[in-house]
Structures are given as structure tokens and as C-alpha cells.
Enzyme design. Structure first.
Site, short mmCIF file in Angstrom:
data_model
loop_
_atom_site.label_atom_id
_atom_site.label_comp_id
_atom_site.label_asym_id
_atom_site.label_seq_id
_atom_site.Cartn_x
_atom_site.Cartn_y
_atom_site.Cartn_z
N HIS A 111 0.85 -1.19 0.00
CA HIS A 111 0.00 0.00 0.00
C HIS A 111 0.89 1.24 0.00
CE1 HIS A 111 -3.96 1.98 1.29
NE2 HIS A 111 -3.09 2.96 1.11
N HIS A 117 1.38 4.90 -2.49
CA HIS A 117 0.86 5.68 -3.63
C HIS A 117 2.00 6.25 -4.46
CE1 HIS A 117 -3.43 5.75 -2.30
NE2 HIS A 117 -2.85 5.47 -1.14
N ARG A 126 3.31 16.62 -15.27
CA ARG A 126 2.63 17.16 -16.45
C ARG A 126 3.03 16.50 -17.75
NH1 ARG A 126 2.95 23.60 -14.95
NH2 ARG A 126 2.15 23.33 -12.83
N ASP A 173 -6.29 3.13 -9.07
CA ASP A 173 -7.41 3.46 -8.18
C ASP A 173 -8.30 4.58 -8.72
OD1 ASP A 173 -5.72 5.66 -7.50
OD2 ASP A 173 -6.43 5.66 -5.43
N GLY A 229 -8.94 8.41 -1.99
CA GLY A 229 -9.49 9.73 -1.72
C GLY A 229 -10.37 9.72 -0.48
N HIS A 235 -9.55 1.28 -0.60
CA HIS A 235 -9.40 1.88 0.73
C HIS A 235 -10.78 1.81 1.40
CE1 HIS A 235 -5.87 3.76 -1.04
NE2 HIS A 235 -5.56 4.38 0.07
N GLU A 295 -10.82 4.12 6.59
CA GLU A 295 -9.69 4.99 6.98
C GLU A 295 -10.22 6.21 7.72
OE1 GLU A 295 -7.65 6.73 3.62
OE2 GLU A 295 -5.89 7.30 4.81
N ASP A 323 2.11 4.01 2.68
CA ASP A 323 1.08 4.90 2.13
C ASP A 323 1.66 6.02 1.27
OD1 ASP A 323 -1.58 5.33 1.66
OD2 ASP A 323 -2.02 6.28 3.57
O1 LIG Z 1 -7.21 14.32 -9.85
C1 LIG Z 1 -8.29 14.87 -9.74
O2 LIG Z 1 -8.73 15.62 -10.61
C2 LIG Z 1 -9.12 14.69 -8.53
C3 LIG Z 1 -10.34 15.31 -8.41
C4 LIG Z 1 -11.08 15.14 -7.25
C5 LIG Z 1 -10.62 14.33 -6.22
C6 LIG Z 1 -9.40 13.71 -6.36
C7 LIG Z 1 -8.90 12.88 -5.25
O3 LIG Z 1 -9.58 12.71 -4.28
C8 LIG Z 1 -7.57 12.30 -5.36
C9 LIG Z 1 -7.19 11.56 -4.11
C10 LIG Z 1 -5.88 10.87 -4.27
O4 LIG Z 1 -5.36 10.59 -3.01
C11 LIG Z 1 -4.63 9.41 -3.13
N1 LIG Z 1 -4.28 8.97 -1.78
C12 LIG Z 1 -3.05 9.00 -1.31
N2 LIG Z 1 -3.03 8.57 -0.05
C13 LIG Z 1 -4.28 8.25 0.28
C14 LIG Z 1 -4.85 7.72 1.45
O5 LIG Z 1 -4.22 7.46 2.48
N3 LIG Z 1 -6.20 7.53 1.45
C15 LIG Z 1 -6.94 7.79 0.36
N4 LIG Z 1 -6.42 8.28 -0.79
C16 LIG Z 1 -5.10 8.51 -0.82
C17 LIG Z 1 -5.51 8.55 -3.96
O6 LIG Z 1 -4.83 7.48 -4.55
C18 LIG Z 1 -5.97 9.54 -5.00
O7 LIG Z 1 -5.06 9.58 -6.05
C19 LIG Z 1 -8.63 13.86 -7.51
ZN ZN Z 2 -3.58 4.88 0.72
#
Ligand SMILES: O=C(O)c1cccc(C(=O)CC[C@H]2O[C@@H](n3cnc4c(=O)[nH]cnc43)[C@H](O)[C@@H]2O)c1
Ligand code: ZN
EC number: 3.5.4.40
Length: 348
Positions: free
Chosen positions: A22, A24, A77, A144, A178, A205, A208, A286
């Protein structure tokens, strides 16, 4: 406390062969990589000075963490940015004796920002192959859905994960990340059904930042084979018994839970309850640089909280290998390496 736990467990952990289940992709960007990307793209608000990043990576809550996370996503990018990040993440894993890692990637965040999907897949695959050849670390992907981005993101992620003309060779699983509050898991059932039908494993996930009902939803609707975090499972004895009986591992990330304020202190982390209930626990990092940790440190935290000696730590490392989506031969190879390392360390 055992003699070992009272001593410094880091030297043993540093050499212990490990699997990371796990972690990212963007959340693994080291301060050096973040500052290199920030210097390439100076219009970003992410600091270029690695020291200023420590402050920038201090989170008030989970929502703040996601806001900062997305500002780092904005730095990626070009396909070359993707390749650099992936290759450097593999280097950092290899330095910690990680032999195998399942890296969670959010392709929607990159394609939505204009990176061509084929160039994106080529970049991660190129880095994966180079990392295996040069560092000996085997990488596999979990794609994911960023749940908060809704069903458009779910559809795009499922398409990229299941279309044989696009999906990368290293892809093994399908996830959901997310925020959880206000993002019910059952709406993603059709996308997980498609992913599972295409041969991918389900690793959302859940639990959490919300209660145990989210973990039940992940099990019942999303056909979860492992649970990302699952922290709130400790509040539901029936759920713990179910996870233990069905051998559904939890991907525990202790420092992450403190950094995002999902758990107040390490002492209050439910990892002991999980182990006490017979749940298969794996230890993971994480988003390590964002949380000021790495996998080795997470093993040291686990050693302290669970009062483990070398054999206990080796068992945790073997849990991760067993819970991975490696084939039987790959699992046997890393398990034998863990046993040989531990026996040699303990030899008089
Ligand atoms: O990329 C976008 O445009 C976008 C638009 C709206 C919402 C999101 C996200 O919510 C991206 C979340 C992002 O966070 C990552 N992540 C990393 N660590 C964790 C964790 O501990 N718990 C949950 N999510 C996590 C996840 O893989 C998403 O890439 C994006
Ligand atoms: Zn995570």
C-alpha cells in the site's frame, strides 16, 4: 517488552527483504523529486526547497492532506515527469530492501490533466522494466478511482484498467482512494465488477476516515480481497471475526493514520486489536515522504506497538508477501530470502 524491542530494531529491519502493498505513486515522491518537478514547473505553489516541504507536508486533517496531495499531482505534467517519478520511487524502495511493491496509481488524475494515456502507460512500464533490471525490485500496479471525482473518474479508470489495447502489463489490481466521507462505496460496484471480470484483484481503501460499515460495503459490494487501512474495523467485533475467518488482510499504515489525523496517537492505533483478533496484518507506508516516514520506519513502529522481536518482524514481512498478488514461485522466493536473512541474523 522484549530485549529486542528495547534495543534499536532498525539495523535488522534495514536488511530485511520486504514487500510493500500500500504505497501511492505521487505520494512517494521524495523531497528531491518534488523539488526537481517544482523547479521544472515554477508556476506551482509547491515549495522548491526540500526543507520548506516538511512544513508544507504538515496536515490539519484528511481534507487538507488531499488538497496538498493534488498540488503535487499538478506537478506531473509530461510523460517524462511520470517516468522520472516512477523510476525514482523504485530506487527508494530498493534501498529499503523492498523486493516487490504494488504501487497505487491514479491514471485519471494524469489523463484529466492532459497527459496522453498511451504515453502515460509507456512511461510507467518503461520505469517498471528499468527498475526490475537495475534494482531487482519487482513493481506491479493498482489503478485506483479517486472516489470524490465521481463516476466519470470511475468510468475512465475502469476503461484504462480493462481495455486490452491500453492496460499495462504490470497492472494487477483495482482500487478506490481519496476521501470516504460523502463518497458511498456501493456506487462503485459496477466498476469493480468490470475490473474483477477482467482478472484484476479488488483492493479498495475503506474504514480509513469512516466507520466499519464502509469496510462491510467494500467487502460486500466491491468484493475486496484486501482492505486499504481498515482502521475502523476495530470498532466492530463481528467485522474483525469476518476478516480473520476469511483471511482478508488489512494494509495497515500507522504513521499515515496519525499524519492525516484519522487516529490521534500511535498508542491508540488499533493494530494490537487486529492482531489479537487473528486478522492478517501487513505493514505499509502509504505516502512516505509526505508523512515523514518510510517502510523501514513503519516496521519499527510495528515492532514497538506489537512488542515484536526479529522473528515477529520476519512474520510481518512474510504476511505481506503472502497477501501480495505475486505468483506462488515469487512468493516462495521472497519468503525463503526472509527466512535465510533472519536465520543468519540470529545465528550465534
Ligand atoms: O485528480 C483529480 O482531478 C481529482 C479530483 C477530485 C478528487 C481527487 C482525489 O480525491 C484524489 C485523491 C488521491 O489521493 C490518493 N491517496 C493518497 N493517499 C491516500 C490515502 O491514504 N487515502 C486515500 N487516498 C489517498 C488517492 O490514490 C488519489 O489519487 C482527484
Ligand atoms: Zn492509501
Amino acid at each position: 517488552m522484549t530485549d529486542f524491542a528495547a534495543r534499536d530494531p532498525h539495523p535488522f529491519i534495514a536488511g530485511l527483504p520486504k514487500a510493500e502493498l500500500h504505497v501511492h505513486h505521487v505520494g512517494s515522491a521524495s523531497p528531491r523529486i518534488v523539488s526537481e518537478l517544482a523547479a521544472r514547473h515554477p508556476d506551482s505553489k509547491v515549495p522548491t526547497d526540500p526543507e520548506a516541504l516538511a512544513d508544507y507536508f504538515t496536515f490539519t486533517d484528511f481534507a487538507h492532506f488531499i488538497e496538498v496531495y493534488l498540488s503535487v499531482v499538478d506537478l506531473i505534467r509530461t510523460p517524462e515527469d511520470v517516468r522520472l517519478l516512477t523510476y525514482e520511487v523504485a530506487r527508494d524502495l530498493a534501498r529499503q530492501q523492498v523486493r516487490y511493491a504494488e504501487l497505487t496509481i491514479t491514471p485519471y488524475s494524469s489523463t484529466r490533466r492532459g497527459i496522453d494515456e498511451r504515453a502515460f502507460m509507456d512511461a510507467i512500464e518503461d520505469a517498471r522494466k528499468a527498475a526490475e533490471a537495475e534494482f531487482g525490485t519487482v513493481l506491479r500496479w493498482c489503478f485506483d478511482i479517486p472516489g470524490e471525482a465521481g463516476l466519470t473518474a470511475a468510468e475512465e479508470t475502469a476503461r484504462l484498467a480493462t481495455d486490452d489495447r491500453i492496460r499495462p502489463e504490470g497492472l494487477v489490481s483495482f482500487g478506490l482512494g481519496g476521501p470516504e466521507i460523502g463518497v458511498p462505496r456501493p456506487q462503485f460496484k459496477p466498476y469493480f465488477d468490470r475490473a474483477v471480470a477482467a482478472g484484476l484483484r479488488s483492493v479498495p481503501h475503506a474504514g480509513e476516515t469512516t466507520g466499519p460499515e464502509t469496510v462491510w460495503d467494500a467487502l460486500n459490494d466491491l468484493r475486496a480481497e484486501r482492505i486499504g487501512h481498515g482502521t475502523s474495523s476495530a470498532q466492530d467485533p463481528k467485522l474483525l471475526a469476518h476478516l480473520a475467518e476469511h483471511r482478508i488482510p488489512l494494509e495497515v499504515c500507522p504513521t499515515s493514520n496519525i499524519a492525516t489525523r484519522a487516529v490521534r496517537t500511535l498508542e491508540e492505533h488499533p493494530i494490537r486489536e487486529f492482531v489479537g483478533a487473528g486478522v492478517v496484518v501487513t505493514i505499509n507506508s502509504d505516502d512516505p515522504p509526505m508523512f515523514g516516514t518510510d517502510l523501514n520506519n513503519e516496521y519499527a513502529v510495528a515492532a514497538r506497538l506489537l512488542d515484536l522481536d526479529e522473528r515477529g518482524l520476519a512474520d510481518l514481512a512474510k504476511n505481506a508477501v503472502g497477501a501480495s498478488f505475486l505468483d506462488a514461485a515469487g512468493k516462495a522466493r521472497i519468503t525463503a530470502e526472509i527466512d535465510a536473512y533472519t536465520a543468519q541474523w540470529l545465528a550465534p
